[in-house]
Design an enzyme around this catalytic site. Structure first.
Site, PDB file in Angstrom:
ATOM      1  N   HIS A 126       0.824  -1.220   0.000  1.00  7.83           N
ATOM      2  CA  HIS A 126       0.000   0.000   0.000  1.00  7.83           C
ATOM      3  C   HIS A 126       0.854   1.265   0.000  1.00  7.83           C
ATOM      4  O   HIS A 126       0.354   2.345  -0.324  1.00  7.83           O
ATOM      5  CB  HIS A 126      -0.938  -0.013   1.213  1.00  7.83           C
ATOM      6  CG  HIS A 126      -1.996  -1.075   1.106  1.00  7.83           C
ATOM      7  ND1 HIS A 126      -3.286  -0.807   0.751  1.00  7.83           N
ATOM      8  CD2 HIS A 126      -1.925  -2.420   1.273  1.00  7.83           C
ATOM      9  CE1 HIS A 126      -3.992  -1.938   0.716  1.00  7.83           C
ATOM     10  NE2 HIS A 126      -3.180  -2.937   1.026  1.00  7.83           N
ATOM     11  N   ASP A 135       3.248   9.373  -0.735  1.00 11.25           N
ATOM     12  CA  ASP A 135       2.084   8.567  -0.343  1.00 11.25           C
ATOM     13  C   ASP A 135       1.888   7.474  -1.384  1.00 11.25           C
ATOM     14  O   ASP A 135       1.978   7.743  -2.593  1.00 11.25           O
ATOM     15  CB  ASP A 135       0.833   9.477  -0.308  1.00 11.25           C
ATOM     16  CG  ASP A 135      -0.152   9.083   0.792  1.00 11.25           C
ATOM     17  OD1 ASP A 135      -0.132   7.910   1.203  1.00 11.25           O
ATOM     18  OD2 ASP A 135      -0.923   9.953   1.223  1.00 11.25           O
TER      19      ASP A 135
HETATM   20  P1  ADQ Z   1      -3.229   5.758   4.863  1.00 14.40           P
HETATM   21  O1  ADQ Z   1      -1.829   6.236   5.024  1.00 14.40           O
HETATM   22  O2  ADQ Z   1      -4.007   5.505   6.091  1.00 14.40           O
HETATM   23  O3  ADQ Z   1      -3.311   4.465   3.942  1.00 14.40           O
HETATM   24  P2  ADQ Z   1      -5.151   7.208   3.055  1.00 14.40           P
HETATM   25  O4  ADQ Z   1      -5.136   6.502   1.769  1.00 14.40           O
HETATM   26  O5  ADQ Z   1      -5.237   8.684   2.915  1.00 14.40           O
HETATM   27  O6  ADQ Z   1      -3.915   6.931   3.962  1.00 14.40           O
HETATM   28  O7  ADQ Z   1      -6.411   6.714   3.864  1.00 14.40           O
HETATM   29  C1  ADQ Z   1      -6.805   7.345   5.040  1.00 14.40           C
HETATM   30  C2  ADQ Z   1      -8.194   6.877   5.387  1.00 14.40           C
HETATM   31  O8  ADQ Z   1      -8.456   7.235   6.739  1.00 14.40           O
HETATM   32  C3  ADQ Z   1      -9.255   7.511   4.523  1.00 14.40           C
HETATM   33  O9  ADQ Z   1     -10.230   6.565   4.205  1.00 14.40           O
HETATM   34  C4  ADQ Z   1      -9.814   8.609   5.421  1.00 14.40           C
HETATM   35  O10 ADQ Z   1     -11.178   8.892   5.224  1.00 14.40           O
HETATM   36  C5  ADQ Z   1      -9.613   8.025   6.794  1.00 14.40           C
HETATM   37  N1  ADQ Z   1      -9.436   9.134   7.740  1.00 14.40           N
HETATM   38  C6  ADQ Z   1      -8.428  10.025   7.789  1.00 14.40           C
HETATM   39  N2  ADQ Z   1      -8.667  10.937   8.744  1.00 14.40           N
HETATM   40  C7  ADQ Z   1      -9.854  10.625   9.295  1.00 14.40           C
HETATM   41  C8  ADQ Z   1     -10.653  11.196  10.332  1.00 14.40           C
HETATM   42  N3  ADQ Z   1     -10.292  12.291  11.007  1.00 14.40           N
HETATM   43  N4  ADQ Z   1     -11.817  10.615  10.627  1.00 14.40           N
HETATM   44  C9  ADQ Z   1     -12.199   9.511   9.958  1.00 14.40           C
HETATM   45  N5  ADQ Z   1     -11.512   8.939   8.981  1.00 14.40           N
HETATM   46  C10 ADQ Z   1     -10.337   9.479   8.650  1.00 14.40           C
HETATM   47  C11 ADQ Z   1      -2.349   3.595   3.327  1.00 14.40           C
HETATM   48  C12 ADQ Z   1      -1.346   4.275   2.395  1.00 14.40           C
HETATM   49  C13 ADQ Z   1      -2.071   5.116   1.344  1.00 14.40           C
HETATM   50  C14 ADQ Z   1      -3.060   4.228   0.574  1.00 14.40           C
HETATM   51  C15 ADQ Z   1      -3.919   3.425   1.529  1.00 14.40           C
HETATM   52  C16 ADQ Z   1      -4.741   2.385   0.781  1.00 14.40           C
HETATM   53  O11 ADQ Z   1      -0.454   5.089   3.155  1.00 14.40           O
HETATM   54  O12 ADQ Z   1      -1.157   5.714   0.442  1.00 14.40           O
HETATM   55  O13 ADQ Z   1      -3.889   5.057  -0.214  1.00 14.40           O
HETATM   56  O14 ADQ Z   1      -3.153   2.725   2.497  1.00 14.40           O
HETATM   57  O15 ADQ Z   1      -3.926   1.600  -0.021  1.00 14.40           O
END
Ligand code: ADQ
Length: 464
Positions: free
Chosen positions: A157, A364
């Site tokens: 990921h 990311d």
């Molecule tokens: P993450 O680093 O966790 O994932 P991201 O893809 O942005 O990053 O996902 C974050 C998730 O957490 C989103 O679904 C978002 O809605 C949720 N989230 C963030 N802040 C929140 C809040 N305050 N309240 C509720 N929900 C919140 C890792 C990798 C990424 C990749 C994903 C999936 O780092 O690059 O996109 O896995 O493969």
């Protein structure tokens, strides 16, 4: 149809995440598993003073989960240690934050062995095994050592680092050799696949073409599978009662101003510090926006047991205090900085009310917030996505305002451009982004990956 056994570090169902705070990986896997018979195996998130190996089986949302508790030492050395103090910063190009410790490496190996011991009896001969993320790179080798003949796939990921960066990791060859025991290795973008290829060819003395890689006497397929969101579910949530209530509440508090939103786990890779600096500069260089806009930054803390996360939290507290101290007035606060998680529906309502989103990670793997923001927009009055060039999502979302997050001037000008963009241009850009988010959703990702893993039934020709 074969069952799918998904294995990831943590198992977290959307329905039991109280505020939907789990990362993108958990949300994506739960959506992908719903339609398959199968099982999701991983760590419960609980720690005990002594490891027992006891497995808890549960069923929720049509998905069977199997979890084990880990020992406190495991959590320290494997999770906080090798996974999050060594590999996470390394894979996000943050050599300055990488900590190498022999105990971390031993803990990583031990927990992968424990995972293998626990899950092996649960796997049937026809099952497809799909292992996720940097915590579990050695797991396929452990499963093979226990006699498993099933097809085993891996999906990363995060980014895969350039070969020269990876070479700073003690025993990096062993990590890549472990990866080569998978039948299929999936990356989010071509960039990360290229980095892998250059390591295999340049450092491992192997070969790689047409998706087939050979090194260390083994062959494996590797490819690009960009992850998406559960678009239909998110769009439905964005029009549900929870979203409507959150939207009404935030619109009331916006009071006619333009809101910019940022939503990220509180992680140094997400570029929140640079974003705050760019916003501060925006207020200085574009004073016409003082009193007429504000930034809502939602950042729930994660990995709070790790020093670098405590440090960034302190720095963000100081920065937000400084910005508000310098610019706030009795009836206006420029930066609303909130350290809590919100349920999916509320988040969707907040996204919908924002005139622009700042998604500016320094690095990311993909970034699902960018896709969620687009999915939640009102087609008649869509907001503008400002997206880092260094998020995997930028390779698909080219109709966003793409910025270099290290260049504060560029980010600042993108904020101004977003807030002044004519409706027709906003709609044109949004339409293109929305079609992509709907088409390349998490279901498409799952189908593509599973089909490719099933295809590996044909043995790969040895090419080296
Ligand atoms: P993450 O680093 O966790 O994932 P991201 O893809 O942005 O990053 O996902 C974050 C998730 O957490 C989103 O679904 C978002 O809605 C949720 N989230 C963030 N802040 C929140 C809040 N305050 N309240 C509720 N929900 C919140 C890792 C990798 C990424 C990749 C994903 C999936 O780092 O690059 O996109 O896995 O493969």
């Amino acid at each position: 149809m074969s069952r799918i056994i998904v294995i990831s570090n943590r198992v977290a169902m959307p329905s039991n995440g109280s505020a939907g705070s789990q990362g993108g990986l958990a949300v994506a896997i739960a959506a992908a598993l719903k339609e398959y018979r199968g099982m999701w195996f991983g760590w419960s998130g609980e720690s005990t003073s002594e490891y027992t190996g006891a497995i808890s089986i549960a069923r929720a949302d049509d998905v069977t989960t199997a979890t084990i508790d880990l020992e406190e030492q495991d959590v320290e050395e494997y999770y906080n240690g090798y996974a999050n103090k060594t590999l996470w910063p390394l894979f996000h190009y943050r050599l300055d934050l990488v900590e190498f410790d022999r105990a971390f490496g031993a803990g990583y190996a031990r927990v992968n062995q424990r995972f293998a011991d626990a899950v092996t009896p649960l796997i049937e001969p026809d099952d497809l095994v799909w292992i996720h993320d940097y915590h579990l790179i050695p797991l396929a080798r452990e499963l093979r050592a226990r006699g498993l003949k099933n097809r085993i796939g891996f999906f990363l990921h995060t980014p895969w680092p350039p070969a020269r960066l990876l070479a700073t990791l003690p025993h990096h060859e062993e990590l890549v050799e472990c990866l080569m025991t998978y039948d299929l290795i999936g990356f989010q973008t071509e960039d990360w696949l290229d980095s892998f290829r250059s390591y295999i060819i340049g450092m491992a003395g192997g070969s790689g073409s047409d998706g087939v890689f050979s090194a260390y006497g083994r062959s494996a397929r590797a490819g690009v599978f960009p992850i998406g969101i559960d678009a239909d579910a998110f769009i439905a949530a964005a029009h549900g009662p929870q979203a409507d209530a959150a939207h009404a509440r935030i619109v009331h508090s916006i009071a006619g101003r333009k809101m910019i939103v940022g939503v990220d786990r509180l992680d140094y890779s997400k570029g929140i510090e640079d974003r705050f600096l760019a916003y501060e500069r925006f207020l200085s260089d574009h004073p016409e926006w003082i009193g007429n806009t504000f930034l809502l930054q939602i950042a729930p803390p994660t990995r709070a047991g790790i020093g670098s996360y405590q440090d960034i939290r302190e720095r963000l507290d100081a920065q937000s205090g400084r910005i508000n101290g310098a610019f706030a007035d009795v009836d206006w606060v420029p930066l609303r900085y909130v350290n809590r998680a919100y349920p999916r529906g509320e988040l969707a309502g907040i996204y919908r009310a924002a005139a622009a989103a700042l998604v500016t990670p320094l690095r990311d793997g993909m970034n699902l917030v960018a896709k969620e923001y687009v999915a939640a927009q009102d087609p008649d009055d869509p907001g503008v996505l400002i997206l880092s060039k260094f998020a995997g999502a930028a390779t698909q979302m080219t109709a966003a305002l793409l910025v270099n997050p290290f260049d504060g001037h560029e980010v600042m000008e993108a904020m101004h451009q977003a807030l002044t963009m004519p409706l027709a241009e906003r709609q044109g850009r949004w339409q293109e982004l929305f079609e992509g988010v709907q088409r390349d959703d998490v279901l498409a990702w799952r189908e593509c990956y599973i089909a490719a893993l099933q295809d590996t039934a044909e043995p790969v020709a040895a090419t080296a």
